[in-house]
Scaffold this active site. Structure first.
Site, short mmCIF file in Angstrom:
data_model
loop_
_atom_site.label_atom_id
_atom_site.label_comp_id
_atom_site.label_asym_id
_atom_site.label_seq_id
_atom_site.Cartn_x
_atom_site.Cartn_y
_atom_site.Cartn_z
N ASP A 8 -0.63 -5.73 9.74
CA ASP A 8 -1.55 -4.65 9.40
C ASP A 8 -2.91 -5.26 9.07
O ASP A 8 -3.09 -5.90 8.03
CB ASP A 8 -0.99 -3.87 8.19
N TRP A 36 0.85 -1.20 0.00
CA TRP A 36 0.00 0.00 0.00
C TRP A 36 0.89 1.24 0.00
O TRP A 36 1.85 1.32 0.75
CB TRP A 36 -0.86 -0.05 1.26
N LYS A 76 -12.88 0.34 7.29
CA LYS A 76 -13.60 -0.39 6.25
C LYS A 76 -14.71 -1.25 6.84
O LYS A 76 -15.85 -1.21 6.38
CB LYS A 76 -12.63 -1.29 5.46
C1 LIG Z 1 -3.28 -1.76 4.00
C2 LIG Z 1 -3.92 -0.68 4.81
N1 LIG Z 1 -3.50 -0.47 6.05
C3 LIG Z 1 -4.04 0.46 6.84
C4 LIG Z 1 -5.07 1.26 6.39
C5 LIG Z 1 -5.56 2.26 7.40
O1 LIG Z 1 -6.59 3.04 7.13
P1 LIG Z 1 -7.22 4.08 8.17
O2 LIG Z 1 -6.09 4.89 8.75
O3 LIG Z 1 -8.14 4.88 7.35
O4 LIG Z 1 -7.90 3.30 9.25
C6 LIG Z 1 -5.54 1.09 5.08
C7 LIG Z 1 -6.60 1.94 4.52
O5 LIG Z 1 -6.78 2.09 3.35
C8 LIG Z 1 -4.96 0.08 4.28
O6 LIG Z 1 -5.35 -0.15 3.02
#
Ligand SMILES: Cc1ncc(COP(=O)(O)O)c(C=O)c1O
Length: 380
Positions: free
Chosen positions: A195, A114, A230
Site C-alpha cells: 500500500d 489504518w 497526498k
Molecule cells: C494507508 C493508506 N492507504 C491508502 C489510502 C488511500 O487513500 P485514497 O483512497 O484517498 O487515495 C490512505 C489514505 O488516507 C492511507 O492512509
C-alpha cells in the site's frame, strides 16, 4: 471532526484529520496541480468515457514512478496497471482479485493498521489476521515478532505492507528489514500487497519506493495500491492505480483482465480529472519539477514539525520519552498514551487526535507547538 468544529476555544488544535496542512492550516491546491488543471481543461473537447483501465499514459507513468524505469518486472513485461478511484479503489479491486483467485487465502495486516484497511479488504469476504508490527507503549517496531508470525502463515496467503509512512505509527522498515521481509515472502510463497499512499512524504519519490521495488524484484507475484491523494493533494479527485505483477506475461494479462472485470462490477470506469492532471504533470518536465519542489516542501514541513514537537516535548517533560517522533516518517505517529489521556487532551486542552492517540504532525505549527507540548506533558 464534529467535536473539533463545535469547540469554541481559540486555542483548539486539530491533530485528528488525515490530510496534509500547511503552516496556515490549509490543505492547498498545489500550484503545479492548478496549472496542469488549466491546461487539461483548455485541451478537453469531450466528456466521453476514456477506457476501463483509465488513461494509458497515466498508468505507464505511475508504473515507472513506482517501480523505476529499469525494474525486472517491467523489463519482463510482467507488470499491469489500471487506474482506480484513489488508493481505496486500488485496495478494494486488489481484495476482490485475491478473493477471486484464492478465496481461501488469509490477508495478514499489521497491528495496528489504518482503520479503513479492515472494511476495504474484509468486505470482499477475505479473512483478515493481524501480525505484530509496532508496540505503541514502547514506541518501537516489533520486527522479530512480525517475522515469526509471518513464518507461520499458510503458503499463498497475502501480506498487506505499508510501503512507507506507516499509518498510524509512522514507523517504517529499514533497508535490512525490507530485505529480510522480502526473503521471507519469497521463501514462504506469500503474496505481498503493498500500500503506497505516501510516496515522497518520507525521503523522496525514489527512497520511498525502495521497499516496494525490492520486494517486487524477489517474488513472482505482487499487488501494489498507489494513491495520489497526498503527494499531489488530489484527495477529492480520487486518483490512484493498482499495479499487478504476475509470474509471467500470460498470468499478468489474466490479472489485468480480472481487475477490469472487477472494476466494471463496482464502479465501471475510474474518474478522469485527477488522472488527467497527474498525467499532464508527469509528462511535462517543467511542471514535474515544480511538483517535486512542492512535494519536498510538504515533506520538509512535516519533518521540521516532528523535530520541533519532539524538542518541545523533551523540554516540557524533562525526559526523552517522545524523542521517537523525530525519527518516524510521514504525517502520523502514535503518541502512545491511554484513551483517558487522549480525552483529557481534548476536554481540558482542546487538542484533538484519534482515540488510539494517532496524531497528524501536519496539524503542528511553530505557533501551537509549545502549547501542544505543555498540554501533553500535563495530560499524560
Ligand atoms: C494507508 C493508506 N492507504 C491508502 C489510502 C488511500 O487513500 P485514497 O483512497 O484517498 O487515495 C490512505 C489514505 O488516507 C492511507 O492512509
Amino acid at each position: 471532526m464534529a467535536k473539533f468544529r463545535a469547540d469554541p476555544s481559540s486555542s483548539k488544535v486539530d491533530l485528528g484529520v488525515g490530510v496534509y496542512r500547511d503552516l496556515s492550516g490549509n490543505t492547498p491546491v498545489l500550484a503545479s496541480v492548478g496549472r496542469a488543471e488549466q491546461a487539461v481543461l483548455a485541451a478537453q473537447t469531450t466528456k466521453s468515457y476514456v477506457a476501463a483501465a483509465g488513461r494509458e499514459e497515466f498508468n505507464g507513468a505511475v508504473e515507472e514512478m513506482v517501480l523505476g524505469p529499469a525494474h525486472a518486472a517491467r523489463r519482463d513485461r510482467r507488470a499491469r496497471t489500471t487506474q482506480t478511484p484513489g488508493g481505496c479503489g486500488a485496495l478494494r479491486v486488489g481484495a476482490e482479485l485475491i478473493r477471486a483467485a484464492a478465496p481461501a487465502a488469509t490477508v495478514h495486516v499489521s497491528d495496528p493498521t489504518w482503520g479503513n484497511h479492515t472494511p476495504l479488504l474484509g468486505s470482499s469476504g477475505l479473512r483478515l489476521e493481524r501480525y505484530p508490527y509496532y508496540d505503541p507503549a514502547a514506541h518501537r517496531l516489533r520486527f522479530d515478532a512480525m517475522l515469526e508470525q509471518l513464518e507461520r502463515a499458510a503458503e499463498g496467503d497475502v501480506v498487506l505492507i505499508h510501503a512507507c509512512c506507516h499509518n498510524p505509527t509512522g514507523a517504517d522498515l529499514d533497508p535490512q528489514q525490507w530485505q529480510a521481509l522480502a526473503q521471507l515472502l519469497a521463501r514462504r510463497h506469500l503474496v505481498p500487497f503493498l500500500d503506497l499512499a505516501y510516496q515522497g512524504f518520507a525521503g523522496g519519490l525514489e527512497a520511498d519506493a525502495a521497499g516496494v521495488r525490492l520486494v517486487a524484484a524477489q517474488v513472482p507475484e505482487a499487488l501494489i495500491a498507489v494513491s495520489f491523494s497526498k503527494n499531489l493533494g488530489l484527495y477529492r479527485e480520487r486518483t490512484g492505480a493498482l499495479i499487478a505483477i504476475g509470474e509471467n506475461e500470460t498470468r499478468a494479462d489474466a490479472m489485468l483482465s480480472h481487475m477490469l472485470q472487477i472494476a466494471r462490477s463496482i464502479y465501471s470506469m475510474p474518474p478522469d480529472h485527477g488522472a488527467a492532471i497527474a498525467a499532464h504533470i508527469f509528462a511535462n518536465p517543467e511542471l514535474k519539477g515544480e511538483w517535486l519542489e512542492e512535494l519536498a516542501a510538504m515533506r520538509t514541513r512535516i519533518a521540521d514539525m516532528r523535530g520541533l514537537l519532539a524538542r518541545h516535548l523533551h523540554e516540557a517533560t524533562g525526559d526523552p520519552t517522545f524523542d521517537f517522533i523525530r525519527l518516524q516518517h510521514g504525517m502520523f505517529s502514535l503518541l502512545g498514551v491511554s484513551v483517558e489521556a487522549v480525552e483529557r487532551l481534548r476536554d481540558e486542552h482542546h487538542i484533538y487526535m484519534l482515540s488510539d492517540s494517532r496524531m497528524n504532525l501536519a496539524g503542528i505549527t511553530p505557533h501551537n507547538v509549545a502549547y501542544v507540548a505543555n498540554a501533553i506533558a500535563r495530560a499524560t
